[in-house]
Design a protein around this motif. Sequence first.
Motif, short mmCIF file in Angstrom:
data_model
loop_
_atom_site.label_atom_id
_atom_site.label_comp_id
_atom_site.label_asym_id
_atom_site.label_seq_id
_atom_site.Cartn_x
_atom_site.Cartn_y
_atom_site.Cartn_z
N GLU A 199 32.29 40.28 51.63
CA GLU A 199 33.38 40.38 50.75
C GLU A 199 34.13 41.57 51.46
O GLU A 199 33.49 42.62 51.17
CB GLU A 199 33.13 40.30 49.22
CG GLU A 199 34.42 40.83 48.55
CD GLU A 199 35.22 39.62 48.58
OE1 GLU A 199 34.92 38.41 47.96
OE2 GLU A 199 36.49 39.94 49.05
N ASP A 200 35.52 41.29 51.87
CA ASP A 200 36.17 42.38 52.32
C ASP A 200 37.11 42.98 51.37
O ASP A 200 37.81 44.32 51.61
CB ASP A 200 37.04 41.93 53.53
CG ASP A 200 38.19 40.89 53.11
OD1 ASP A 200 37.90 39.92 52.22
OD2 ASP A 200 39.31 40.70 53.52
N GLY A 220 38.13 34.42 53.65
CA GLY A 220 39.06 35.08 54.28
C GLY A 220 38.42 36.40 54.76
O GLY A 220 38.39 37.27 53.77
N ASP A 229 32.45 35.08 51.13
CA ASP A 229 34.33 35.02 50.97
C ASP A 229 34.51 34.12 52.09
O ASP A 229 33.82 34.30 53.23
CB ASP A 229 34.59 36.50 50.98
CG ASP A 229 36.13 36.59 50.80
OD1 ASP A 229 36.68 35.41 50.61
OD2 ASP A 229 36.74 37.53 51.16
#
Length: 219
Positions: free
Chosen positions: A7-8, A53, A51
């Motif tokens: 997850e960014d 993106g 995630d």
Amino acid sequence: MRILIVEDDRLLGAGILAGVKQAEVQADWVEDGAAALAALQSEPFSAVVLDLGLPRLSGLEVLRELRAARNTIPVLILTARDTSQDVIAGLDAGADDYMIKPFDLGELAARLRALVRRAAGSAAPLLEHGDLQLDPAARQISWQGKPVDLAPREFAVLHELLLNAGRVLTRAQIEAKLYPWGEEVESNALEVHIHHLRKKLAPELIRTVRGVGYMVPRE
Ligand code: CA
């Protein structure tokens, strides 16, 4: 079980990490797709929260690479995009489940438990082995119908051994599920956990395979 979170979004990543740890699930967190692939090559995770993106490699690219390499690890896609196209593409690329942000952390933990037990070949929520019952959701153990108190790491060791009943797990394989990055592996801790489990449950439940590791024999 040990989960990899990819997850960014820093706030969300930290939130998921804290949330699954509260459910006594070990977890590590990486912030881009390339780091995810590297982590999955080096550590035996039980499942991935992915995630879509992401910088460097997108979630879909990570997923495609994993499946192309015949890696069967359960993958749950987290997506903020509410178009069903993303969900369809994710499932068709080999994901096992998905959730749309914002989501409930309790539901995420429950879905991860379901994915991990399915991957171990079991649909039933309780793991049973002779007189032993392990409930991963309630984190409870019973032996001959009576509840038994286990420390969190004792529970984790027993859970891994039961998910892999009939297979020998090496020390390294068990330890990798107990300690996320940054937590030091305590030498001899595993022996102590096994000793306590045998004492609290039954001496013959866990077999030592000399020079290799430990196993719970198949019933
Ligand atoms: Ca993102």
